[in-house]
Each structure stands twice: as C-alpha cells, then as structure tokens.
Design a protein around this motif. Structure first.
Motif, short mmCIF file in Angstrom:
data_model
loop_
_atom_site.label_atom_id
_atom_site.label_comp_id
_atom_site.label_asym_id
_atom_site.label_seq_id
_atom_site.Cartn_x
_atom_site.Cartn_y
_atom_site.Cartn_z
N VAL A 299 -0.52 16.75 45.13
CA VAL A 299 0.85 16.25 45.25
C VAL A 299 0.98 14.99 44.39
N PHE A 300 1.99 14.99 43.49
CA PHE A 300 2.31 13.79 42.70
C PHE A 300 3.62 13.25 43.25
N GLY A 301 3.59 12.13 43.93
CA GLY A 301 4.83 11.61 44.50
C GLY A 301 5.47 12.68 45.36
N GLY A 302 6.67 13.13 44.99
CA GLY A 302 7.35 14.15 45.78
C GLY A 302 7.08 15.56 45.27
N LEU A 303 6.31 15.71 44.20
CA LEU A 303 6.11 17.02 43.58
C LEU A 303 4.77 17.65 43.99
N THR A 304 4.85 18.83 44.57
CA THR A 304 3.61 19.54 44.89
C THR A 304 3.26 20.43 43.70
N ALA A 305 2.32 19.95 42.88
CA ALA A 305 1.96 20.69 41.66
C ALA A 305 1.05 21.87 41.99
N LEU A 306 0.22 21.72 43.04
CA LEU A 306 -0.65 22.81 43.49
C LEU A 306 -0.58 22.88 45.01
N GLY B 274 0.12 31.89 33.97
CA GLY B 274 1.30 31.48 34.73
C GLY B 274 2.28 30.80 33.81
N PRO B 275 3.55 30.78 34.20
CA PRO B 275 4.57 30.17 33.34
C PRO B 275 4.33 28.68 33.13
N ASN B 276 5.07 28.09 32.20
CA ASN B 276 4.95 26.64 31.95
C ASN B 276 5.17 25.87 33.24
N GLY B 277 4.36 24.84 33.44
CA GLY B 277 4.54 23.98 34.62
C GLY B 277 4.03 24.58 35.91
N ALA B 278 3.31 25.72 35.82
CA ALA B 278 2.83 26.39 37.04
C ALA B 278 1.72 25.61 37.74
N GLY B 279 1.05 24.73 36.99
CA GLY B 279 -0.02 23.93 37.60
C GLY B 279 -1.41 24.25 37.07
N LYS B 280 -1.48 25.00 35.96
CA LYS B 280 -2.78 25.45 35.45
C LYS B 280 -3.66 24.28 35.02
N THR B 281 -3.10 23.40 34.19
CA THR B 281 -3.90 22.27 33.71
C THR B 281 -4.22 21.31 34.86
N THR B 282 -3.27 21.14 35.77
CA THR B 282 -3.53 20.29 36.94
C THR B 282 -4.73 20.84 37.71
N PHE B 283 -4.81 22.17 37.81
CA PHE B 283 -5.93 22.79 38.52
C PHE B 283 -7.25 22.48 37.80
N LEU C 133 -11.04 14.93 37.23
CA LEU C 133 -10.08 14.01 36.61
C LEU C 133 -9.02 13.62 37.63
N TYR C 134 -8.65 14.57 38.47
CA TYR C 134 -7.74 14.31 39.60
C TYR C 134 -8.52 14.49 40.90
N THR C 135 -8.16 13.68 41.88
CA THR C 135 -8.69 13.88 43.23
C THR C 135 -7.64 14.68 44.00
N PHE D 246 -9.86 21.06 25.98
CA PHE D 246 -8.52 20.61 26.35
C PHE D 246 -7.45 21.39 25.58
N GLN D 247 -6.26 21.43 26.21
CA GLN D 247 -5.10 22.07 25.58
C GLN D 247 -4.82 21.42 24.22
N ASN D 248 -4.80 20.08 24.20
CA ASN D 248 -4.68 19.36 22.94
C ASN D 248 -6.08 18.92 22.55
N ASP E 72 -9.07 25.50 28.16
CA ASP E 72 -7.63 25.35 28.35
C ASP E 72 -6.91 25.75 27.06
N GLU E 73 -6.32 26.92 27.07
CA GLU E 73 -5.59 27.49 25.94
C GLU E 73 -6.42 27.49 24.64
N PRO E 74 -7.57 28.20 24.67
CA PRO E 74 -8.46 28.17 23.50
C PRO E 74 -7.88 28.80 22.24
N GLU F 203 -4.61 30.70 29.54
CA GLU F 203 -3.95 31.13 28.31
C GLU F 203 -2.52 31.57 28.59
N HIS F 204 -1.67 31.39 27.61
CA HIS F 204 -0.33 31.95 27.70
C HIS F 204 -0.29 33.36 27.14
N ASP F 205 -1.22 33.64 26.23
CA ASP F 205 -1.27 34.94 25.56
C ASP F 205 -1.86 35.97 26.55
N1 ATP Z 1 -0.18 13.21 36.24
C1 ATP Z 1 0.94 13.80 36.68
N2 ATP Z 1 1.90 13.09 37.32
C2 ATP Z 1 3.02 13.70 37.76
N3 ATP Z 1 3.29 15.00 37.61
C3 ATP Z 1 2.37 15.75 36.97
C4 ATP Z 1 1.16 15.19 36.46
N4 ATP Z 1 0.44 16.19 35.87
C5 ATP Z 1 1.18 17.30 35.99
N5 ATP Z 1 2.34 17.04 36.65
C6 ATP Z 1 3.38 18.02 37.00
O1 ATP Z 1 2.75 19.09 37.66
C7 ATP Z 1 3.37 20.33 37.32
C8 ATP Z 1 2.32 21.27 36.77
O2 ATP Z 1 1.96 20.83 35.45
P1 ATP Z 1 0.77 21.47 34.62
O3 ATP Z 1 0.66 20.73 33.33
O4 ATP Z 1 -0.45 21.55 35.46
O5 ATP Z 1 1.32 22.95 34.36
P2 ATP Z 1 0.75 24.06 33.39
O6 ATP Z 1 0.78 25.34 34.15
O7 ATP Z 1 -0.56 23.63 32.82
O8 ATP Z 1 1.87 24.07 32.28
P3 ATP Z 1 1.78 24.45 30.70
O9 ATP Z 1 1.54 25.92 30.66
O10 ATP Z 1 3.13 24.09 30.18
O11 ATP Z 1 0.67 23.64 30.12
C9 ATP Z 1 4.48 20.00 36.33
O12 ATP Z 1 5.69 19.92 37.02
C10 ATP Z 1 4.04 18.66 35.77
O13 ATP Z 1 5.16 17.92 35.36
#
Ligand code: ATP
Length: 289
Positions: A20-27, A44-53, A60-62, A91-93, A183-185, A215-217
């Motif tokens: 959870v980031f503030g009010g956003l549940t990313a996973l 998963g679609p953009n913003g699904a939480g893949k990189t956060t996972f 990197l994240y707790t 890394f993605q980048n 991450d997106e090789p 991967e998105h592909d």
């Molecule tokens: N450090 C952070 N602080 C706040 N919100 C974050 C942070 N990292 C990710 N998020 C949010 O968590 C959600 C998931 O993001 P994430 O980058 O994990 O998605 P993704 O599936 O990897 O997307 P993409 O395919 O576009 O790379 C998004 O809404 C993003 O804005």
C-alpha cells in the motif's frame, strides 16, 4: 552457475504480498510460486503492479503484508542481502554503468561472490590477485554465454540497445543467482533480438536457474513460460499454463477492457465493414473511370 536440480521443489515463494502506497493498494494479497528450473511469466496491463511486485521480491520495497521466501527462508528487506541470498534482477529501464567497460560492468556483479575482503584488495596480496583473475575469467565466460564476447573493452553506453539488455543479464548472472527476475527484457527490441532473448532465457533455465519474466509482449511470454500469472489492478486474476491463460475470457477482458463476446462481435462487425468498404471505393472508381 548452479547445476540443474530437481525440478519439483519450490525455489521462490511469495505469499500474500500486499503493498500500500498512501491510499493506493498497488498489490493485494499476491502469491506466486516458482518451481526450480522453471520460467514463470508475469503479465498484466499498465499499472497492474508488476514492477512493484519485483521490488517486493528483491527487498527494494518492504511489503505492507506478506512474505517472500527463498528455499523456505524469509528474505530480508535489503536489496544487497537479497542478491547475496541468490536473487538477481534486471530493470525495465536499463541500469548499467554507462561509462564503464562491458567487462567492468560484469565484474561489478561478480564482486559480491569474491572471497577476499577490502584489506586484501588494499594490499593486492596473492589471494586478491587470484580472485581478480578468476573473476575476470568468469566474467568473460558470461559474456560469451550471452553473446557479447569480443566487445568486452567497449564502453557500455556505446553498445546497441539489445546488447545493453544482454549485458545487464550477464551482470545479473555474475552474482550466481538461483533466481533471475527479468523486467521487460525485450522492451525496444526488434523481432530478431526478441527471438535471441527468448533463446538466451531458455539457455539460462538449462543451467538450473529459475526465472520470472515481466513482459507486455504476450506472444513472447506464451512461447517462453512454463506458467503465467496475470496481474490486474494489483491482484492475480488468472494463473496457469500459457494455453489455459491465453484462452481465459477474463484475460482478454482485462487486456481489452471488455468482455470477450463484445470483442468478438466488434471484430466480426469490423470485418463485415471492411468487406463493404472494399466494395464501395472499388465500385466508385469504376464509376469514375
Ligand atoms: N513508489 C511508489 N509510490 C507510489 N505509488 C507507486 C510507487 N510505485 C508504484 N506505484 C503505483 O503502483 C501502481 C502499480 O505500478 P507498477 O509500476 O508496479 O505497475 P506495472 O504493472 O509495473 O506497470 P507498467 O506495465 O506500466 O510498468 C501504479 O498505480 C503506480 O503508480
């Protein structure tokens, strides 16, 4: 690199990971099991939480809740310690050291497995020199493995994009991981580079390393992975073999934002229009002639 081991054992296990980031549940309560010697895809679609996972897996994240275990042992929330424990990532980048040589970039990864401490390097004793020589040999072997032998003295930033991605993989392999997270090789790669990357990942698996790939592909993922997990809005929607996941209507809906029937109806309608359009202008041209 590790010798191939029994394939049924779970090497990496994430259970109930919530971030959870503030009010956003990313996973939300995400679990994933990586059997030894397998390739698992995470789509998963953009913003699904893949990189956060991935960031939760690598310390990197707790995570707000949940745990990540490597061979049954809970991992610390410290990226350096997670790498030492046996998880490497790209890394993605791309995150290379752009002004260092190709070989030096791999040596950086190798460093965590060198036995000699900082004092030895200060005095450059025989142990240090032996370690350095081994590290260099091993790094050159890895460059050969990823197809970059011959450019070891180039500055990393001068490599073509696809080669930079391969170098990042070589650096990750230099840490001697049990698990490799990619991450997106293939982002930004042309079809030939993408195919080369697929073959490289297969060869990595053959060495006994277990792999998780974001991967998105989807075509790439379905032709590469043993199992695939689909993440949507921070939750695992579907997981299973590529055949099962590809055919699941919820996956199609998640990707296109509509039910499968609606998508199929639109495709049929577009095809019918396409046919009509073909007749229209052709008839017009005949009239004009
Ligand atoms: N450090 C952070 N602080 C706040 N919100 C974050 C942070 N990292 C990710 N998020 C949010 O968590 C959600 C998931 O993001 P994430 O980058 O994990 O998605 P993704 O599936 O990897 O997307 P993409 O395919 O576009 O790379 C998004 O809404 C993003 O804005």
């Amino acid at each position: 690199m590790n010798a191939a081991r029994h394939s049924a054992e779970t090497v990496l296990e994430a259970s109930g990971v919530t971030m959870v980031f503030g009010g956003l549940t990313a996973l939300n309560d995400v679990s994933l099991s990586l059997p030894e010697g397998r390739i698992v895809g995470l789509i998963g679609p953009n913003g699904a939480g893949k990189t956060t996972f991935f960031n939760c897996l690598t310390g990197l994240y707790t995570p707000t809740r949940g745990a990540v275990r490597l061979r049954g042992k809970e991992l610390p929330h410290d990226p350096a310690k997670v790498t030492t424990a046996g998880i490497a990532r790209t890394f993605q980048n791309i995150r290379l050291f752009p002004n260092m040589s190709v070989l030096e970039n791999v040596l950086v990864g190798r460093h965590i497995r060198m036995r000699q401490g900082p004092l030895a390097s200060l005095f450059h004793g025989p142990g240090f020199r032996r370690d350095e020589r081994r590290a260099r040999e091993k790094s050159l072997e890895l460059l050969e493995f990823v197809g970059l032998r011959g450019v070891e003295d180039e500055v990393a930033r001068n490599l073509p994009y696809g080669d930079q991605r391969r170098l990042e993989i070589a650096r990750a392999l230099a840490t001697e991981p049990d698990v490799l997270l990619l991450d997106e090789p293939t982002a930004g790669m042309n079809p030939q580079e993408t195919e080369d990357a697929r073959q490289l990942i297969f060869r990595i698996r053959e060495t006994g390393i277990s792999v998780v790939v974001i991967e998105h592909d989807t075509k790439f993922i379905f032709s590469l992975c043993d199992t695939v997990s689909v993440l949507v809005q921070g939750e695992v929607l579907v997981e299973g073999s590529p055949d099962v996941v590809r055919e699941d209507p919820r996956v199609i809906e998640a990707y296109l934002g509509k039910p499968r029937e609606e998508v199929e109806a639109e495709v049929a309608e577009a095809a019918a229009h396409h046919g009509a359009d073909h007749q229209g202008p052709a008839a017009g041209r005949r009239d004009d002639a």
